[in-house]
Design a protein around this motif. Structure first.
Motif, short mmCIF file in Angstrom:
data_model
loop_
_atom_site.label_atom_id
_atom_site.label_comp_id
_atom_site.label_asym_id
_atom_site.label_seq_id
_atom_site.Cartn_x
_atom_site.Cartn_y
_atom_site.Cartn_z
N ASP A 26 0.78 -1.29 0.09
CA ASP A 26 0.14 0.17 0.04
C ASP A 26 1.07 1.23 -0.05
N MET A 27 2.00 1.03 -0.49
CA MET A 27 3.05 2.10 -0.50
C MET A 27 3.01 2.77 -1.80
N ASN A 28 2.41 2.38 -2.92
CA ASN A 28 2.36 3.02 -4.30
C ASN A 28 3.80 2.72 -4.87
N HIS A 29 4.41 1.51 -4.47
CA HIS A 29 5.67 1.27 -4.91
C HIS A 29 5.48 0.75 -6.61
N GLU A 30 6.49 1.25 -7.51
CA GLU A 30 6.50 0.52 -8.67
C GLU A 30 7.21 -0.80 -8.63
N TYR A 31 8.38 -0.80 -8.13
CA TYR A 31 9.07 -2.24 -8.04
C TYR A 31 8.57 -3.29 -7.21
N MET A 32 8.12 -4.55 -7.54
CA MET A 32 8.22 -5.45 -6.77
C MET A 32 8.53 -6.84 -7.15
N SER A 33 9.04 -7.69 -6.37
CA SER A 33 9.75 -8.90 -6.46
C SER A 33 9.37 -10.03 -5.48
N TRP A 34 9.72 -11.18 -6.23
CA TRP A 34 9.64 -12.34 -5.33
C TRP A 34 10.77 -13.19 -5.26
N TYR A 35 11.07 -13.75 -3.91
CA TYR A 35 12.25 -14.52 -3.70
C TYR A 35 12.04 -15.64 -2.97
N ALA A 92 8.54 -8.46 -1.79
CA ALA A 92 9.28 -7.18 -1.44
C ALA A 92 8.83 -6.08 -2.51
N SER A 93 8.80 -4.91 -2.04
CA SER A 93 8.42 -3.79 -2.73
C SER A 93 9.49 -2.64 -2.40
N SER A 94 9.59 -1.70 -3.46
CA SER A 94 10.20 -0.41 -3.39
C SER A 94 10.08 0.69 -4.40
N ARG A 95 10.43 1.77 -4.22
CA ARG A 95 10.02 2.77 -5.26
C ARG A 95 10.64 2.39 -6.65
N ASP A 96 11.93 1.87 -6.48
CA ASP A 96 12.43 1.23 -7.65
C ASP A 96 13.64 0.71 -7.05
N ALA A 97 14.33 -0.22 -8.10
CA ALA A 97 15.37 -1.17 -7.70
C ALA A 97 16.51 -0.90 -6.82
N TYR A 98 16.81 0.52 -6.76
CA TYR A 98 17.98 1.28 -6.31
C TYR A 98 17.58 1.83 -4.86
N ASN A 99 16.35 1.51 -4.49
CA ASN A 99 16.06 2.12 -3.28
C ASN A 99 15.51 0.99 -2.17
N GLU A 100 15.37 1.64 -0.84
CA GLU A 100 15.10 0.54 0.18
C GLU A 100 14.05 -0.32 -0.07
N GLN A 101 14.20 -1.67 0.07
CA GLN A 101 13.32 -2.64 -0.13
C GLN A 101 12.62 -2.87 0.99
N PHE A 102 11.25 -3.14 1.28
CA PHE A 102 10.35 -3.40 2.08
C PHE A 102 9.88 -4.75 1.83
N PHE A 103 10.08 -5.64 2.89
CA PHE A 103 9.77 -7.17 2.70
C PHE A 103 8.67 -7.44 3.58
N GLY A 104 7.79 -8.53 2.83
CA GLY A 104 6.68 -8.96 3.58
C GLY A 104 7.18 -10.06 4.53
N PRO A 105 6.09 -10.58 5.49
CA PRO A 105 6.44 -11.46 6.33
C PRO A 105 7.07 -13.08 5.96
N GLY A 106 6.66 -13.49 4.66
CA GLY A 106 7.14 -14.59 4.18
C GLY A 106 6.21 -15.72 4.24
N THR A 107 6.39 -16.49 3.29
CA THR A 107 5.38 -17.57 3.34
C THR A 107 6.35 -19.11 3.20
N ARG A 108 5.85 -19.90 4.18
CA ARG A 108 6.57 -21.15 4.27
C ARG A 108 5.86 -22.16 3.58
N LEU A 109 6.45 -22.73 2.51
CA LEU A 109 5.70 -23.68 1.80
C LEU A 109 6.46 -24.98 1.82
#
Lengths: 112, 108
Positions: A26-35, A92-109
């Motif tokens: 909910d931070m209006n971040h453009e960059y999102m990623s899965w790890y 994770a999400s961030s404004r772009d790939a070069y800024n601070e990343q904000f991570f979710g709490p994780g899913t254990r699968l």
């Protein structure tokens, strides 16, 4: 602000089943990623998106699909689960790939 | 082949000690990140660097672009600093590569 949310927290699947891991921010971040994080291997990038409608593959994309229809949501789909996909998944999400990343709490699968 | 290497893998320190964690990378980068993963699994970003040095409280991060090396320093370490510290880089193509982490334990 909720930040980055992921559901579910835990999931057990049987080999061959499909499922979707949800990720929203909910931070209006453009960059999102899965790890995925595996013991002894560190985090590895699966897929990423630089904005709605744009996705690209990371280091370990095989067996996973993503889409980005809105800025807020970036679901990860496992097409046919395999035991090798047993892992902890972080979004994770961030404004772009070069800024601070904000991570979710994780899913254990676990895939049996 | 690992694009990002960290050392040491494990580190035990006495409370109050000065701690250094090292990170070397082999790819061209746009940014370098230091992350902290708590024992419960949550990951938070500590620093994002593209040059020079940054300081936040007792934590200091430096980067040498020519040598492809970064260090994370913790001054006056405390048991609450016990965590896994992860170095990550953003390459010039928007992709992230991560080190395997340094597990730090600070003993009272």
């Amino acid at each position: 602000n909720a930040g980055v949310t992921q559901t579910p927290k835990f999931q057990v699947l049987k080999t061959g089943q499909s499922m979707t891991l949800q990720c929203a921010q909910d931070m209006n971040h453009e960059y999102m990623s899965w790890y995925r994080q595996d013991p002894g291997m560190g985090l590895r990038l699966i897929h990423y998106s630089v904005g709605a409608g744009i996705t690209d593959q990371g280091e370990v994309p095989n067996g996973y699909n993503v889409s980005r229809s809105t800025t807020e949501d970036f679901p990860l789909r496992l097409l046919s689960a395999a035991p090798s996909q047993t892992s902890v998944y972080f979004c994770a999400s961030s404004r772009d790939a070069y800024n601070e990343q904000f991570f979710g709490p994780g899913t254990r699968l676990t895939v049996l | 082949k690992n694009e990002v290497e960290q050392s040491p893998q494990n580190l035990t320190a006495q409370e109050g000690e000065f701690i250094t964690i090292n990170c070397s990378y082999s790819v061209g980068i746009s940014a370098l990140h230091w992350l902290q993963q708590h024992p419960g699994g949550g990951i938070v970003s500590l620093f994002m660097l593209s040059s020079g040095k940054k300081k936040h409280g007792r934590l200091i991060a430096t980067i040498n672009i020519q040598e492809k090396h970064s260090s994370l320093h913790i001054t006056a370490s405390h048991p609450r600093d016990s965590a896994v510290y992860i170095c990550a880089v953003t390459n010039t193509g928007n992709q992230f590569y991560f080190g395997t982490g340094t597990s730090l334990t600070v003993i009272p």
